[in-house]
Design an enzyme around this catalytic site. Sequence first.
Site, PDB file in Angstrom:
ATOM      1  CD  GLU A  44       1.338  -1.484  -4.140  1.00 50.86           C
ATOM      2  OE1 GLU A  44       0.654  -2.444  -3.700  1.00 50.86           O
ATOM      3  OE2 GLU A  44       1.558  -0.453  -3.474  1.00 50.86           O
ATOM      4  CE  LYS A 127      -0.403   2.199  -1.831  1.00 51.43           C
ATOM      5  NZ  LYS A 127       0.484   1.043  -1.475  1.00 51.43           N
ATOM      6  CB  CYS A 163      -2.318  -1.355  -2.953  1.00 56.34           C
ATOM      7  SG  CYS A 163      -2.310  -2.702  -1.746  1.00 56.34           S
TER       8      CYS A 163
END
Lengths: 586, 586
Positions: A44, A127, A163
Amino acid sequence: MPTLRLALCQVNPSVGDLTGNAGLVRAWTRRAAASGAQLVLFPEMMLTGYPVEDLVFRRSFVATSQAALGRLAADLAADGLGDLPVVVGYLDADGPPQVSADAEPGRGARNAAALLHRGEVVATYFKHHLPNYGVFDEDRYFVPGDMLTVVRLGGVNVALTICEDLWQAGGPFAAARRAGVGLVVNINGSPYELNKDDLRLPLVRRRAAEAGATIAYVNMIGGQDELVFEGDSMIVAADGTVLTRAPQFVTHLLVHDVDLPAAGDAGDDGEQLAEGLRVVRRTVDGIPPSPTGPAATGGLIEPVADEAEVWQALVLGLRDYVEKNRFPSVVLGLSGGIDSAVVAAIAVDALGGDRVVGVSLPSQHSSEHSRSDAADLAKRTGLDYRVEPIQPMVDTFLANMSLSGVAVENLQARVRGVILMALSNQEGHLVLTTGNKSELAVGYSTLYGDSVGGFNPIKDVWKTLVWRLAKWRNTEATRLGLTPPIPENSIGKPPSAELSPGQLDSDSLPDYDVLDPILIGYIDGDLGREGLIADGHDPAVVDKVLRLVDTAEYKRRQSAPGTKISMKAFGRDRRLPITNRWREDG
Amino acid sequence: MPTLRLALCQVNPSVGDLTGNAGLVRAWTRRAAASGAQLVLFPEMMLTGYPVEDLVFRRSFVATSQAALGRLAADLAADGLGDLPVVVGYLDADGPPQVSADAEPGRGARNAAALLHRGEVVATYFKHHLPNYGVFDEDRYFVPGDMLTVVRLGGVNVALTICEDLWQAGGPFAAARRAGVGLVVNINGSPYELNKDDLRLPLVRRRAAEAGATIAYVNMIGGQDELVFEGDSMIVAADGTVLTRAPQFVTHLLVHDVDLPAAGDAGDDGEQLAEGLRVVRRTVDGIPPSPTGPAATGGLIEPVADEAEVWQALVLGLRDYVEKNRFPSVVLGLSGGIDSAVVAAIAVDALGGDRVVGVSLPSQHSSEHSRSDAADLAKRTGLDYRVEPIQPMVDTFLANMSLSGVAVENLQARVRGVILMALSNQEGHLVLTTGNKSELAVGYSTLYGDSVGGFNPIKDVWKTLVWRLAKWRNTEATRLGLTPPIPENSIGKPPSAELSPGQLDSDSLPDYDVLDPILIGYIDGDLGREGLIADGHDPAVVDKVLRLVDTAEYKRRQSAPGTKISMKAFGRDRRLPITNRWREDG
């Protein structure tokens, strides 16, 4: 069933070093290519480092990230690596980042992943689940994505996720099942916490089942201010089998062949999936062919024991704080006690004895063993040892001012702070602070005295764990036939601040075996007075400890940053009012 | 058309003092009743104080707030005030507060308002729009409400809203129009920022038009750590007319008669309104009758000029930090320069001269005027003046260590810090820090030297504004026939740290007239290098200034808290990585 050779690059980016981080991507992609990889994954926010905090609001920084991504894609192609698809995290934005109320929705920064191929950005993903608890403030920084990006690659449908997408049920993993995905890539900047590895694997398994797909989980390593990233990258099959797992706290190239289901007929681009997520489909043709020869296997590394894990986290956190901020060396005061001995041993493990200066700062109240134990520590670790007696300076203050009691005790600690800072200014060392978490919690320290310093490796380590770490480190040295770094006498003697004649910690505080469990319940567990008493603690001791903690908030605000090994280290992530009239004991 | 007499209570709660805050509600409700009020309004989170930050995660704290609300309702009734409806902010929760990922939605804390009547909680409302920018982190703490609470009271439909609900379009105000509301109550904990009053009134007018209703806006006053609340409570009619407006920075009871439209037929309870908001309807019968006699009018106070506004904010912020934390007095070093003179004048205005200790700390590099100007300031303000020469202590350090250059300069500042902290320990004063925002921004200070202290009144004040404040304060004194507190010599002389012979700020820094506009663009405006150059600044100066700011982050992290007058004060709300390799100038 197609087989893909995946390369998970567990690397150590630096926040703000976009050129250096892009260089890491190029170097590790070259290594991955040499291993026959067909898909390469980086963590990330790989290009910017993580977390970048309020740099997000600087438009020039966002533009730098966007430009660096395009340049990286071109550079990889120029390196002859264009056919190899590379997934890399970066910072993107739809428009000027959202900085205040009344911002238009959709005009904000994105925590993004890109797939690079043949010199182009072929696919991007934003994300979806943004963490906003503990050390995370992503609702402050990012707009959540509402697309699931699925790339058909080597005959397999591959979905990109980032994540926190893994940590919440529903969302991209549920959507991936509906989109017929065979492999979910999850790129991470997931900070270390004690025992987080025990949490992580069951979680990856749960999402693999939810998606009905293999998960490739890649995490960064390295220290960034108070955070440490531990790696622990892995590939887990849809049935929960751990196919391969990388070691913690070191850079690592994890290469593994994975059998994956062939993609069926492509669904419609733009189809609505779970939770309002819309699918975006891309196809990548012309990836490197399946390698001939033996299958690649990344092996299976088991996570290490608690003390070893914490020790490695503290060493890595300190090393990266020093190296990434370009300090030549560190300096710390050595009292002969356990805290400074453990910090010195961590520093020597992180930097080598020739980059660690230890200063004995004796006063008239210092015991003989405070000097001899410090000298013994220096001999064992090879650090640069010096002695600077403080009495002449203390006496001059006392001759010119009328001081008594605590003012005189604190004066000694402050003269030590002035000496360490003078050495720092004169010779360039970073000053290390050595207060443990138990002391910080109850305010048992001198503001601008022993709290002076730029970094405190043990600020998140309870006193009882300091002792355990010391014993573990010595035992480990003995096991390997090396000299144990920490003098047994420093481990065994009763703790003392040595600021007045015969002073012991136990004059002011409960024994640490009693104190630490109360502190852990109150601070880490958010238990109130009643809850602590229900857990069997003595009400009078509970009241005393809670009063100490509640009134020490300002000192903690002024404490040096240090490596976090839990969610409740003191400092910026513990957000409590200084001015607060509420007390658990009424 | 019914008329309601509203009482807006612009009061000063303390975080955590639930008993004291409830006492304020009872006392001010009694005053409001004596004025013939028929509806009484208190600010956001009145019972707990605001902001409570991570105290939200302590279940015992939430339970204390919930219990205090019920007790307050009963106590008001017992006081004979039960008929008078009272709106009060408090902390509520549906269940255990949400502390981590995977928390179940809907089980979290609520930023809540309650309407109390006849000993009962008659209606509650949960804040819908949660601010999560600047100093606000409410996504971390609260679950947003999804109901619009409408109370029929005195023949009028009254809707309850909280603070940020006003700052975003749509939501409760749009819903209030659909629900046929005549009066929208908006209770606030809205922190002061320079010129925020110019923003607030147009905003209230826009929402009044959106709701087609009168708005009663009540804000708290007082200091809470770095925040100051300014009041500026007001009532604005649906057509945008300001009916009444309270003064800033003082407690105030604003009582005003408002003509309001009679409620039509009640809509359905549970009806879906805008943005998924569902209406909840309650009826309150038996409020006090309309008073006879002359109509009540709260009057119209215009906001004051910038310098007056900032001065009042700084005085109030310091006073409440000292009083709410129960410090008896403050101490600060007086250099004869402008910064310490302005801080001393603020402290004397906040606390009186008998609670302010000023210490001249001359060295061999101190000019004659550094002492005479400090003594002049003391005489003008009546503070407790002392002289503590630092040379004996500095000489003892120099005799025992080999120091040169910056290490010797910083040593002098650190000896001063030790002396001030010794006086604090010995006599109980809070140490005030006196660095201005320009110095802090470029790192022109000594860590653990002049940065020592518990509170810095001018940490958010640019140097050029420090001079403007000094001149304004002196002019104001002259206008009122009083002694100007700040020596003209302190205002006029060139700034110097006096740490080496003949040293001036201008040796190291651009003139403040050049420096401040660049800092304001870079820090407050998030302009990058190119944007600053496009604004006409010299590229070489821009590069120098940006390099200074980017490398001073760690010093700022260690600076004392101080009153904010903008969104970008340094300290906790400026969230930047310390370890950061990115530079605007490449």
